[in-house]
Design a protein around this motif. Structure first.
Motif, PDB file in Angstrom:
ATOM      1  N   UNK A 243       0.814  -1.214   0.000  1.00  0.00           N
ATOM      2  CA  UNK A 243       0.000   0.000   0.000  1.00  0.00           C
ATOM      3  C   UNK A 243       0.847   1.264   0.000  1.00  0.00           C
ATOM      4  N   UNK A 244       2.015   1.184  -0.578  1.00  0.00           N
ATOM      5  CA  UNK A 244       2.869   2.370  -0.661  1.00  0.00           C
ATOM      6  C   UNK A 244       3.718   2.588   0.569  1.00  0.00           C
ATOM      7  N   UNK A 245       3.676   1.654   1.540  1.00  0.00           N
ATOM      8  CA  UNK A 245       4.392   1.891   2.791  1.00  0.00           C
ATOM      9  C   UNK A 245       5.901   1.721   2.721  1.00  0.00           C
ATOM     10  N   UNK A 246       6.415   1.398   1.521  1.00  0.00           N
ATOM     11  CA  UNK A 246       7.867   1.416   1.377  1.00  0.00           C
ATOM     12  C   UNK A 246       8.390   2.842   1.460  1.00  0.00           C
ATOM     13  N   UNK A 247       7.491   3.794   1.296  1.00  0.00           N
ATOM     14  CA  UNK A 247       7.914   5.189   1.437  1.00  0.00           C
ATOM     15  C   UNK A 247       6.889   5.937   2.259  1.00  0.00           C
ATOM     16  N   UNK A 248       7.285   6.372   3.454  1.00  0.00           N
ATOM     17  CA  UNK A 248       6.393   7.227   4.231  1.00  0.00           C
ATOM     18  C   UNK A 248       7.133   8.511   4.545  1.00  0.00           C
ATOM     19  N   UNK A 249       6.357   9.592   4.619  1.00  0.00           N
ATOM     20  CA  UNK A 249       6.977  10.909   4.781  1.00  0.00           C
ATOM     21  C   UNK A 249       6.303  11.682   5.895  1.00  0.00           C
ATOM     22  N   UNK A 250       7.088  12.465   6.601  1.00  0.00           N
ATOM     23  CA  UNK A 250       6.538  13.450   7.524  1.00  0.00           C
ATOM     24  C   UNK A 250       6.016  12.879   8.826  1.00  0.00           C
ATOM     25  N   UNK A 251       5.500  13.772   9.634  1.00  0.00           N
ATOM     26  CA  UNK A 251       5.097  13.424  10.988  1.00  0.00           C
ATOM     27  C   UNK A 251       3.906  12.472  11.021  1.00  0.00           C
ATOM     28  N   UNK A 252       3.057  12.535  10.000  1.00  0.00           N
ATOM     29  CA  UNK A 252       1.898  11.635   9.981  1.00  0.00           C
ATOM     30  C   UNK A 252       2.191  10.340   9.258  1.00  0.00           C
ATOM     31  N   UNK A 253       3.445  10.154   8.839  1.00  0.00           N
ATOM     32  CA  UNK A 253       3.844   8.964   8.097  1.00  0.00           C
ATOM     33  C   UNK A 253       2.895   8.693   6.937  1.00  0.00           C
ATOM     34  N   UNK A 254       2.611   9.719   6.188  1.00  0.00           N
ATOM     35  CA  UNK A 254       1.799   9.527   4.985  1.00  0.00           C
ATOM     36  C   UNK A 254       2.631   8.791   3.952  1.00  0.00           C
ATOM     37  N   UNK A 255       1.982   7.995   3.138  1.00  0.00           N
ATOM     38  CA  UNK A 255       2.760   7.320   2.095  1.00  0.00           C
ATOM     39  C   UNK A 255       3.052   8.317   0.981  1.00  0.00           C
ATOM     40  N   UNK A 256       4.176   8.087   0.306  1.00  0.00           N
ATOM     41  CA  UNK A 256       4.556   8.945  -0.807  1.00  0.00           C
ATOM     42  C   UNK A 256       3.460   8.993  -1.855  1.00  0.00           C
ATOM     43  N   UNK A 257       2.852   7.834  -2.042  1.00  0.00           N
ATOM     44  CA  UNK A 257       1.777   7.725  -3.019  1.00  0.00           C
ATOM     45  C   UNK A 257       0.655   8.722  -2.707  1.00  0.00           C
ATOM     46  N   UNK A 258       0.231   8.760  -1.443  1.00  0.00           N
ATOM     47  CA  UNK A 258      -0.863   9.663  -1.066  1.00  0.00           C
ATOM     48  C   UNK A 258      -0.457  11.124  -1.205  1.00  0.00           C
ATOM     49  N   UNK A 259       0.764  11.432  -0.754  1.00  0.00           N
ATOM     50  CA  UNK A 259       1.232  12.818  -0.836  1.00  0.00           C
ATOM     51  C   UNK A 259       1.242  13.270  -2.294  1.00  0.00           C
ATOM     52  N   UNK A 260       1.807  12.421  -3.157  1.00  0.00           N
ATOM     53  CA  UNK A 260       1.914  12.790  -4.569  1.00  0.00           C
ATOM     54  C   UNK A 260       0.534  12.946  -5.199  1.00  0.00           C
ATOM     55  N   UNK A 261      -0.365  12.032  -4.847  1.00  0.00           N
ATOM     56  CA  UNK A 261      -1.723  12.086  -5.414  1.00  0.00           C
ATOM     57  C   UNK A 261      -2.411  13.385  -5.025  1.00  0.00           C
ATOM     58  N   UNK A 262      -2.325  13.699  -3.743  1.00  0.00           N
ATOM     59  CA  UNK A 262      -2.975  14.914  -3.249  1.00  0.00           C
ATOM     60  C   UNK A 262      -2.428  16.144  -3.948  1.00  0.00           C
TER      61      UNK A 262
END
Ligand code: HEM
Ligand code: SF4
Ligand code: SF4
Lengths: 385, 231
Positions: free
Chosen positions: A153-172
């Motif tokens: 589910x994209x968890x190979x990359x998480x970013x920031x304090x909320x540990x959002x996945x890169x996938x979600x950040x990029x999509x948003x």
């Protein structure tokens, strides 16, 4: 041609006027001021503008237009995201011996959010990103560096304090963007982390958003290709002329090989046979040392890197095809010609070092044995009539 | 004479025109082009010769090989187009089309395989080629057409104007279908090996049939004539 130029000018003018009407990102900063402050004269700036004009394939009468385009860039906020990558593309853009006009435009003015160079960190960084996406909704340019891991589910990359996945950040970020550029091969085509066996399921940016993505591949792309794409967007609007892989044609239309300084030696059949030999000293062609210039579409042979200082082939190593899709899998081994391409372990790894010629010769041998056997048996026991 | 034959127990044979003049010419032109293309192609893949060092760079050896490769490439394209025309429209070579009937007939298939396995007699076939031959030739043409396609994709990337420019649009489309120019080049190379394997088996079968076939197999492609058993 003249009519063509005229109608182009019309388009550019209306684009520039529209952009100029937008509010400035920061009322206290303008490109003109910053350049002056950093000791770049108007003359230098115009030289740079005429250079970029030629680079974008426009005639010299467009120099003032291109200069204007660079000046209104302080109205276009840029959000730059880092996915699975090495930050090499940011380095290519920003790390120069003296601040160049290219880096100034980005560094001091337009980059609204860029993790490597911003001061904020942690919660504050998170807030800045959300703030920028909210504030400039539908207006900002999104530049993404790096491939996007999708497995787990994209968890190979998480970013920031909320540990959002890169996938979600990029999509948003993509959802609210006015234009999207994939900077570098990873973001354009998946790059090295998408190479077989691609453990993290890294995919190009274009696969996680339905919106059009302009690819600016290269590992890294030169700073000119990044800035050029921005100027191109300012002048032409949404989509520049793109090739089959969504690369802007003005930069990726020709092969490295087409404009290579060693091309004369290629056609002459003068090749470097091993690194450091006589031919290498004379600047012979690197084809036999595995140069992939004949299969790679990019403008390094014209533009070079680091303010035109040098580029791989000038330095004596062949092109590795870094701006092509799946270059890591397709172009290897990097120091052998294409004909020596290795196939990914067919027959459970047995064929891992098989080249076309090896496979061909084996099949030919098997065929020859078959023929000999058939001929021998037929001689003893001729076919029925 | 007939009596003599009868007494000598030589089965009577009569001449039959198997291949026309044009057909034979195209065959040999094609054979020559394939040899030239394969040799020059391997040079293009890995330039094994270097010209003597020359103070004036005038001996463009690689360019020379590429030129001959392309000249014979276009010769090949012409004869293949011509041959394709013959296959579909020539009255004289209707026997080639008839082979399709044999090809679709499983009985002929089995019999033909058994013949080569030295178990059974050669089946009576109506067309020019037996089913195995037919399959071999169909795959040969598929390979040649792919070689031409990949060759033209490479060509349009070497020569950007003239004919190269004319075909650029569609060729670049096919290029992306192959997944990039490097893959095109690799396919071109793989197909070269396919053709080499075909030619090897083809030459063997031709010699085999001329020895055991009793119809003068190989003669047909030289003189056009085939010896048919009188029935
Ligand atoms: C029997 C037919 C052919 C054979 C066996 C053949 C073989 C080859 C081979 C082995 C290569 C080198 C590939 C590599 O680098 O691994 C090559 C390159 C090439 N072939 Fe062919 N080829 C054939 C037909 C054609 C045709 C019909 C054309 C079209 C004009 C063509 C145009 C080219 C071009 C342009 C190159 C690349 C040269 C360069 O990049 O400088 N070939 N060929
Ligand atoms: S060094 Fe590479 S790009 Fe340059 S001419 Fe040789 S093969 Fe082409
Ligand atoms: S020369 Fe080739 S490998 Fe090097 S940066 Fe340019 S495209 Fe990439």
């Amino acid at each position: 041609m003249e009519n063509y130029d005229k109608s182009l000018k019309k388009i550019f003018k209306s684009r520039l006027q529209a952009i100029q009407k937008l509010p400035k990102i920061d009322n206290n900063k303008s490109i003109v001021d910053i350049l002056e402050e950093k000791g770049i004269s108007r003359r230098d700036f115009m030289k740079w503008a005429s250079y970029m004009t030629a680079y974008l394939g426009l005639s010299s009468s467009f120099v003032p237009t291109v200069a204007k385009a660079a000046e209104v860039a302080d109205r276009l906020p840029i959000i730059w995201l880092h996915m699975a990558e090495c930050t090499g593309c940011s380095e290519s853009l920003l790390r120069t011996d003296t601040p160049t006009i290219d880096s100034l435009i980005f560094d001091y003015i337009s980059l609204e959010y860029h993790e490597t160079i911003m001061a904020a960190s942690g919660w504050q960084a998170e807030q800045n990103l959300e703030g920028a996406i909210e504030k400039y909704k539908g207006k900002y340019i999104l530049m993404v560096e790096g491939g996007i891991p999708t497995k787990l589910d994209g968890h190979f990359l998480t970013l920031g304090a909320f540990a959002k996945t890169g996938q979600d950040v990029a999509k948003e970020a993509a959802d609210g963007a006015a234009a999207i550029f994939a900077i570098g091969t990873c973001s354009s085509f998946g790059g090295i982390q998408a190479a077989a066996p691609n453990p993290t399921g890294a995919v190009p940016l274009s696969e996680i958003t339905g919106k059009p993505v302009i690819n600016v591949p290269g590992c890294p792309p030169s700073e000119k290709n990044i800035v050029g794409t921005l100027l191109h967007y300012i002048l032409y609007g949404t989509l520049p002329a793109l090739d089959a892989y969504n690369r802007p044609k003005w930069a990726y239309e020709n092969r490295i090989h087409d404009l290579c300084e060693r091309r004369g030696h290629f056609d002459a059949g003068e090749f470097v046979q091993s690194f450091g030999d006589e031919g290498a000293k004379k600047g012979y062609c690197l084809y036999k040392m595995g140069c992939k210039g004949p299969y790679t579409f990019n403008n390094c042979s014209k533009e070079r890197f680091n303010q035109h200082t040098s580029w791989p082939i000038q330095a004596g190593h062949g092109c590795i095809g870094c701006s092509e899709p799946q270059f890591w899998d397709k172009m290897g081994p990097f120091e052998e010609p294409m004909a020596d391409h290795l196939f990914h372990g067919p027959f459970g790894g047995l064929g891992a070092d098989a080249t076309v010629d090896k496979i061909g010769i084996s099949l030919l041998t098997v065929t020859a044995i078959g023929i000999a056997a058939h001929a021998a048996i037929s001689a003893v026991k001729p076919p029925k009539e | 004479m007939a009596q003599l034959n009868e007494s000598l127990k030589i089965p009577c044979k009569e001449e039959e025109v198997e291949f026309g003049v044009a057909f034979r010419w195209q065959h040999w032109i094609r054979a020559l082009s394939i040899v030239v293309l394969a040799v020059s192609g391997f040079y293009l893949a890995y330039p094994f010769l270097s010209p003597p060092v020359n103070a004036e760079p005038t001996g463009f050896l690689y360019a020379l090989f590429r030129s001959w490769h392309e000249i014979f490439g276009f010769v090949l394209i012409s004869v293949i187009l011509y041959k394709t025309f013959l296959f579909f429209f020539s009255k004289q070579h209707a026997n080639e089309r008839t082979s399709l009937g044999d090809f679709l007939n499983p009985k002929v298939w089995m019999a033909q395989i058994k013949y080569y396995l030295l178990i059974e007699k050669h089946p009576a076939i109506k067309g020019a080629y037996n089913p195995l031959q037919f399959v071999a030739y169909v795959s040969f043409y598929i390979m040649i057409f792919l070689l031409i396609l990949t060759g033209l994709i490479l060509y349009t990337n070497v020569y950007h104007s003239g004919f190269g420019g004319l075909i650029n649009g569609p060729m670049r489309f096919f290029e992306s279908l192959f997944g990039g120019l490097s893959t095109v080049r690799l396919f071109h190379h793989i197909l070269t090996w396919g053709i080499i394997l075909f030619v090897t088996v083809h030459v063997y079968m031709a010699i085999y049939n001329s020895i055991f076939g009793k119809e003068g197999g190989m003669d047909a492609i030289f003189s056009g004539l085939k010896w048919k058993k009188k029935h």
